[in-house]
Design a protein around this motif. Structure first.
Motif, PDB file in Angstrom:
ATOM      1  N   LEU A   1      37.810  36.187  41.807  1.00  0.00           N
ATOM      2  CA  LEU A   1      38.891  36.121  40.828  1.00  0.00           C
ATOM      3  C   LEU A   1      39.210  37.666  40.493  1.00  0.00           C
ATOM      4  O   LEU A   1      40.272  37.848  39.621  1.00  0.00           O
ATOM      5  N   ARG A   2      38.879  38.440  41.106  1.00  0.00           N
ATOM      6  CA  ARG A   2      39.439  40.028  40.897  1.00  0.00           C
ATOM      7  C   ARG A   2      40.721  40.094  41.717  1.00  0.00           C
ATOM      8  O   ARG A   2      40.752  39.926  42.672  1.00  0.00           O
ATOM      9  N   PRO A   3      41.624  40.864  41.073  1.00  0.00           N
ATOM     10  CA  PRO A   3      42.974  41.028  41.636  1.00  0.00           C
ATOM     11  C   PRO A   3      42.816  41.911  42.704  1.00  0.00           C
ATOM     12  O   PRO A   3      42.026  43.051  42.680  1.00  0.00           O
TER      13      PRO A   3
END
Length: 113
Positions: A2-4
């Protein structure tokens, strides 16, 4: 997961090179003044630039459709707004009637003592 993901900059300097524009300057030749009394020739007219945007052309049937659609939207929005106003008015009237009934019931119990 979920990290950009941040893209990396290929040049770490942070400087953006400006595009170079080169234009050729054409020298303007002027004719020497003559002794005759004629008017100088007009310069050639520059043609207007052609637009690449599509033009909107409404036929009479299309214009009638647009007007009818706009009228329908105005009537529908007006009907919705009037019905919302009517709902607010009916709710306010019912709350006012409930308040009057409660007040009369409370005053009636106080005066019987």
């Amino acid at each position: 997961m979920l990290r950009p993901k941040i893209p990396t900059n290929p040049t770490a300097t942070g400087l953006v090179p400006l595009p170079t524009i080169t234009t050729a300057v054409e020298p303007q030749h002027t004719a020497p003044a003559c002794a005759c009394h004629h008017t100088p020739a007009a310069p050639a007219a520059v043609p207007a630039p052609v637009s690449n945007r599509p033009t909107v052309q409404l036929t009479p049937a299309g214009l009638i459709t647009v007007v009818a659609g706009g009228t329908a939207v105005v009537l529908v929005v007006g009907t919705v707004l009037v019905s919302l106003l009517l709902a607010v008015a009916v709710t306010a009237a019912s709350v006012a009637v409930c308040a009057i009934v409660l007040r009369s019931m409370l005053n009636d119990t106080r005066t019987r003592r």
